[in-house]
Design an enzyme around this catalytic site. Structure first.
Site, PDB file in Angstrom:
ATOM      1  N   LYS A 149       0.844  -1.206   0.000  1.00 34.67           N
ATOM      2  CA  LYS A 149       0.000   0.000   0.000  1.00 34.67           C
ATOM      3  C   LYS A 149       0.875   1.251   0.000  1.00 34.67           C
ATOM      4  O   LYS A 149       0.613   2.211  -0.733  1.00 34.67           O
ATOM      5  CB  LYS A 149      -0.947  -0.013   1.209  1.00 34.67           C
ATOM      6  CG  LYS A 149      -2.049  -1.045   1.055  1.00 34.67           C
ATOM      7  CD  LYS A 149      -2.859  -1.276   2.327  1.00 34.67           C
ATOM      8  CE  LYS A 149      -3.821  -2.444   2.121  1.00 34.67           C
ATOM      9  NZ  LYS A 149      -4.583  -2.795   3.314  1.00 34.67           N
ATOM     10  N   GLN A 159      -4.715  -1.416   9.588  1.00 34.64           N
ATOM     11  CA  GLN A 159      -4.585  -2.745   8.981  1.00 34.64           C
ATOM     12  C   GLN A 159      -5.171  -3.809   9.913  1.00 34.64           C
ATOM     13  O   GLN A 159      -4.826  -3.864  11.091  1.00 34.64           O
ATOM     14  CB  GLN A 159      -3.103  -3.031   8.682  1.00 34.64           C
ATOM     15  CG  GLN A 159      -2.870  -4.320   7.924  1.00 34.64           C
ATOM     16  CD  GLN A 159      -3.456  -4.310   6.514  1.00 34.64           C
ATOM     17  OE1 GLN A 159      -3.358  -3.339   5.779  1.00 34.64           O
ATOM     18  NE2 GLN A 159      -4.085  -5.413   6.131  1.00 34.64           N
ATOM     19  N   ASP A 203     -11.327   2.855   4.041  1.00 32.95           N
ATOM     20  CA  ASP A 203     -11.619   1.426   3.911  1.00 32.95           C
ATOM     21  C   ASP A 203     -13.127   1.177   3.859  1.00 32.95           C
ATOM     22  O   ASP A 203     -13.559   0.070   3.558  1.00 32.95           O
ATOM     23  CB  ASP A 203     -11.027   0.650   5.112  1.00 32.95           C
ATOM     24  CG  ASP A 203      -9.793  -0.147   4.723  1.00 32.95           C
ATOM     25  OD1 ASP A 203      -9.592  -0.369   3.512  1.00 32.95           O
ATOM     26  OD2 ASP A 203      -9.034  -0.542   5.630  1.00 32.95           O
TER      27      ASP A 203
END
Ligand code: NAD
Length: 280
Positions: A52, A96, A119
């Site tokens: 990422k 994460q 997200d």
């Protein structure tokens, strides 16, 4: 049968983001910014985070990476999210997953402001998606929609069958397809007669996490087959679909690797870009 080339489509999306990031920088004097928080030492998570960060760099997005130890206290993690929430340089925040067992996912994610939830995991964003309103949407199912769109597949009026009902893939996938006017059936571990339901699908999306789960007898001739699964077997990455036997029946199919996987990071960049532009 035609392959859907996720790598090529993801590269297109990333280059579009790169243009937008340059325009953003010209207009605002700073780069769009994404903060990535990694707590603990899960090896797969470390790889995802590194990918990422590299993708951000390449697209002209500034990344802020925070690696915290496994035993990070809840207050400490929350305090960091609070600082990132207040920072004008950070437009998107990603924590994460999975988190170490002592940290409560829902509680920590709730500290991310909706406007920075790139997200799309917040209750607010999922609620907006369910209502068919503008929302930041989870990157993997959003990536599937982009693959369909750029492969000329319009879900409207089609029967879409989604196997899997997780909050990060199956459920948002079903909502996106519903919002795109598909007739949607969601299947899961308690579904009876799974094969017969899958055989009805014009678009079949598998997000289960079991190798060779979708076999040829579950697929209608000419169906579009999207394989979200990532399974590690004998040092190889495979999807959920028994590709060799299913591919000849499908009109379009995603390979693993090189299908849905590359789209997840591309859509994260796009969600970050959208969040940054909303600040202009
Ligand atoms: P999950 O374990 O949370 O969900 C799996 C789903 O499969 C569940 O809803 C369960 O009901 C269903 N299921 C399990 N056994 C079943 C059965 N026998 N019949 C029907 N349904 C069954 O997993 P997840 O987080 O949704 O991920 C699913 C897969 O997608 C995994 O392989 C994961 O690695 C992969 N994934 C890929 C990406 C990507 O970037 N391509 C991103 C996220 C997840």
């Amino acid at each position: 049968m035609k392959l859907i080339d996720g790598k090529a489509i993801a590269a297109e999306v990333r280059s579009e983001v790169k243009l937008r990031a340059a325009a953003f920088e010209a207009a605002s004097g700073k780069k769009p910014g994404l903060a990535v928080v990694l707590i603990g030492s899960d090896p797969a998570s470390s790889v995802y985070v590194r990918n990422k960060i590299n993708a951000c760099e390449e697209a002209g997005i500034r990344s802020f990476c925070y690696r915290l130890p496994e035993d990070t206290a809840e207050e400490e993690a929350e305090e960091l999210i609070g600082r990132l929430a207040a920072s004008a340089d950070v437009h998107g925040i990603l924590v994460q997953l999975p988190l170490p067992a002592h940290l409560k996912e829902e509680k920590l994610l709730a500290k991310i402001p909706v406007s920075k939830d790139v997200d799309g995991f917040s209750a607010e964003n999922i609620g907006r998606l369910a209502r068919g309103e503008r929302a930041a949407v989870a990157c993997t199912p959003l990536g599937v929609m982009e693959l369909l769109k750029r492969s000329g597949v319009d879900p409207s009026g089609k029967h879409a069958v989604v196997i899997g009902r997780s909050n990060i893939v199956g459920k948002p996938m079903a909502l996106l397809l519903l919002n795109a006017d598909a007739t949607v059936t969601v299947c899961h571990s308690r579904t009876r007669g799974l094969a017969a339901i899958c055989r009805e699908a014009d678009i079949l999306v598998s997000a289960v996490g079991k190798p060779a789960f979708v076999t040829a007898d579950m697929v209608k001739e000419g169906a579009v087959v999207i394989d979200v699964g990532i399974n590690r077997t004998e040092g190889k990455i495979v999807g959920d679909v028994a590709f060799g036997e299913v591919a000849p029946k499908a009109s379009l199919i995603t390979p693993v690797p090189g299908g849905v996987g590359p789209m997840t990071v591309a859509m994260l960049l796009r969600n970050t870009m959208d969040a940054a532009e909303r600040c202009l």
